[in-house]
Design an enzyme around this catalytic site. Sequence first.
Site, PDB file in Angstrom:
ATOM      1  N   ILE A  83       0.841  -1.178   0.000  1.00 46.46           N
ATOM      2  CA  ILE A  83       0.000   0.000   0.000  1.00 46.46           C
ATOM      3  C   ILE A  83       0.885   1.239   0.000  1.00 46.46           C
ATOM      4  O   ILE A  83       1.968   1.219   0.576  1.00 46.46           O
ATOM      5  CB  ILE A  83      -0.950   0.003   1.209  1.00 46.46           C
ATOM      6  N   ASP A 143      -8.154   0.140  -2.633  1.00 53.88           N
ATOM      7  CA  ASP A 143      -7.961   1.544  -2.998  1.00 53.88           C
ATOM      8  C   ASP A 143      -6.509   1.841  -3.346  1.00 53.88           C
ATOM      9  O   ASP A 143      -6.211   2.305  -4.428  1.00 53.88           O
ATOM     10  CB  ASP A 143      -8.414   2.460  -1.868  1.00 53.88           C
ATOM     11  N   GLU A 144      -5.614   1.610  -2.411  1.00 53.46           N
ATOM     12  CA  GLU A 144      -4.177   1.847  -2.635  1.00 53.46           C
ATOM     13  C   GLU A 144      -3.377   0.573  -2.437  1.00 53.46           C
ATOM     14  O   GLU A 144      -2.203   0.626  -2.110  1.00 53.46           O
ATOM     15  CB  GLU A 144      -3.652   2.938  -1.685  1.00 53.46           C
ATOM     16  N   GLU A 145      -4.014  -0.560  -2.613  1.00 50.70           N
ATOM     17  CA  GLU A 145      -3.337  -1.839  -2.372  1.00 50.70           C
ATOM     18  C   GLU A 145      -3.132  -2.596  -3.674  1.00 50.70           C
ATOM     19  O   GLU A 145      -4.017  -2.657  -4.519  1.00 50.70           O
ATOM     20  CB  GLU A 145      -4.145  -2.699  -1.403  1.00 50.70           C
TER      21      GLU A 145
END
Length: 123
Positions: free
Chosen positions: A2, A42-44
């Site tokens: 992330i 989402d940000e992974e």
Amino acid sequence: MIFSKKVNDQFGHDTGDEALKWVAKQIQAQLREHDIIARIGDEEFAILLPNTSEKNAHALSERIRLAIKNQPFIYRQQSISLSLSIGVIKRSKDSNINDLIAQADKGLYQAKHNGRNQVVVAI
């Protein structure tokens, strides 16, 4: 893995979207042809490294982390420093995808708990 969601909060969603694309390109540049990268949150991101030892997966993860850390993301003439926290796991024969993601998340959260911007092998 992330990277900081602070990009969206500080610079807006357009910048965050471009940062995601940039991070994905930086990761892809470190991978072999048969490795697989996927965005899973989402940000992974998740990276599958077939026929790779835990030691080599850790080394690759560290190279990816440093590539992101050492090269600022430039967007609209603005230099933005990014970092990655990475959880590394070794697949067991009985693991399904949900088990693997949960195990990798343990390493990711340990990296975040330890101060972020690091690679942790989940046990």
